[in-house]
Design a protein around this motif. Structure first.
Motif, PDB file in Angstrom:
ATOM      1  N   GLN A  79      90.703 120.439  96.127  1.00 18.23           N
ATOM      2  CA  GLN A  79      90.922 120.376  94.678  1.00 18.23           C
ATOM      3  C   GLN A  79      92.262 120.962  94.254  1.00 18.23           C
ATOM      4  O   GLN A  79      92.571 120.999  93.071  1.00 18.23           O
ATOM      5  N   GLN A 114      88.403 129.182  91.266  1.00 16.45           N
ATOM      6  CA  GLN A 114      87.505 129.104  92.416  1.00 16.45           C
ATOM      7  C   GLN A 114      87.362 127.634  92.788  1.00 16.45           C
ATOM      8  O   GLN A 114      86.642 126.878  92.133  1.00 16.45           O
ATOM      9  N   GLY A 167      87.544 118.057 101.978  1.00 15.56           N
ATOM     10  CA  GLY A 167      86.509 118.458 101.044  1.00 15.56           C
ATOM     11  C   GLY A 167      85.147 118.583 101.698  1.00 15.56           C
ATOM     12  O   GLY A 167      84.330 119.412 101.320  1.00 15.56           O
ATOM     13  N   SER A 168      84.893 117.742 102.734  1.00 20.96           N
ATOM     14  CA  SER A 168      83.590 117.801 103.378  1.00 20.96           C
ATOM     15  C   SER A 168      83.425 119.063 104.212  1.00 20.96           C
ATOM     16  O   SER A 168      82.322 119.496 104.484  1.00 20.96           O
ATOM     17  N   GLN A 169      84.544 119.656 104.634  1.00 19.58           N
ATOM     18  CA  GLN A 169      84.479 120.837 105.482  1.00 19.58           C
ATOM     19  C   GLN A 169      84.823 122.110 104.717  1.00 19.58           C
ATOM     20  O   GLN A 169      84.580 123.206 105.216  1.00 19.58           O
ATOM     21  N   ASP A 170      85.381 121.959 103.537  1.00 20.89           N
ATOM     22  CA  ASP A 170      85.894 123.098 102.799  1.00 20.89           C
ATOM     23  C   ASP A 170      84.801 123.699 101.921  1.00 20.89           C
ATOM     24  O   ASP A 170      83.792 123.065 101.642  1.00 20.89           O
ATOM     25  N   HIS A 171      85.030 124.925 101.477  1.00 24.09           N
ATOM     26  CA  HIS A 171      84.098 125.556 100.548  1.00 24.09           C
ATOM     27  C   HIS A 171      84.904 126.245  99.452  1.00 24.09           C
ATOM     28  O   HIS A 171      86.112 126.417  99.562  1.00 24.09           O
ATOM     29  N   LEU A 172      84.214 126.611  98.410  1.00 24.52           N
ATOM     30  CA  LEU A 172      84.879 127.197  97.259  1.00 24.52           C
ATOM     31  C   LEU A 172      85.332 128.622  97.550  1.00 24.52           C
ATOM     32  O   LEU A 172      84.568 129.435  98.075  1.00 24.52           O
ATOM     33  N   GLN A 173      86.587 128.911  97.202  1.00 21.90           N
ATOM     34  CA  GLN A 173      87.124 130.258  97.320  1.00 21.90           C
ATOM     35  C   GLN A 173      88.024 130.522  96.115  1.00 21.90           C
ATOM     36  O   GLN A 173      88.487 129.602  95.449  1.00 21.90           O
ATOM     37  N   GLU A 183      86.138 137.406  97.398  1.00 19.07           N
ATOM     38  CA  GLU A 183      85.266 137.325  96.231  1.00 19.07           C
ATOM     39  C   GLU A 183      84.860 138.709  95.749  1.00 19.07           C
ATOM     40  O   GLU A 183      84.673 138.934  94.550  1.00 19.07           O
ATOM     41  N   SER A 201      87.921 124.395  96.121  1.00 19.61           N
ATOM     42  CA  SER A 201      88.096 124.036  97.517  1.00 19.61           C
ATOM     43  C   SER A 201      89.546 123.594  97.679  1.00 19.61           C
ATOM     44  O   SER A 201      90.215 123.214  96.698  1.00 19.61           O
TER      45      SER A 201
END
Length: 199
Positions: free
Chosen positions: A84, A79, A18-24, A109, A81
């Motif tokens: 999640q 959307q 989670g600290s390295q991931d981003h929302l996609q 996106e 990470s």
């Protein structure tokens, strides 16, 4: 110093991810007729979920009614990470997140934005089950200016196809052919801020 390090809590795999991931955006495959319920369940968990719908007509016993139905049966979009994904997979009605080699595959996106633009602003939209090979074009003016898609035929009319590549489905929108300009691999959008879709 060694003692201090040993007292520090170890981060879980999800926390590291989670600290390295981003929302996609990801395609969430649901049980039949569970698209709306799954979308609402995801949203109730404070996750961003989007269920594209089409306005359709249906014959009842005594009248003809207009209904909102999922644009892509058994699909909704989230959307999130990757940290999640377990929350999505544990949601009632969810079958899986579309993946390759066990890893969820993100959707561009720009494709989601193009889909939203067509459904919000377009007219004469219908679901088109396959994306045929055809000329790539860009809308040069009007409310859909900058939208990039592909020309195809649904029934007898020419339409602009806007795909969601990952799930091999698309929506088809009626459009005045005079508003379109050809686009090939050597053509760059005249205004990058207007670019809505690149397959």
């Amino acid at each position: 110093m060694g003692c201090a390090n040993s007292l520090m809590p170890h981060a879980t795999d999800d926390q590291k991810l989670g600290s390295q991931d981003h929302l996609q955006w990801y395609a969430v495959y649901t049980y039949p007729r569970h698209e709306k319920a799954v979308t609402e369940h995801l949203q109730s968990q404070s996750l961003v979920a989007y269920l594209p719908t089409l306005l359709t007509e249906s014959d009842w016993k005594d009248r003809r009614v207009r209904l909102r139905t999922p644009a892509f049966p058994s699909y909704t979009f989230a959307q999130i990470s990757l940290a999640q994904r377990s929350r999505v997979l544990s949601t009632s009605g969810v079958v899986r997140i579309l993946s390759f080699n066990g890893r969820p595959v993100p959707i561009a996106e720009s494709e989601i934005e193009a889909l939203k633009l067509c459904l919000d602003k377009g007219v004469g939209i219908q679901r088109c089950p396959t994306l045929e090979v055809g000329d790539r074009v860009r809308v040069r003016s009007g409310i859909l200016e900058g939208l990039i898609g592909q020309i195809s035929r649904c029934k007898k009319d020419r339409r602009l196809i806007v795909p969601i590549t990952l799930i091999h489905q698309s929506v088809a929108i009626e459009i005045d052919m005079q508003l379109l300009e050809p686009l090939d691999e050597f053509t760059q959008p005249s205004n990058p801020s207007h670019q809505r879709f690149l397959p």
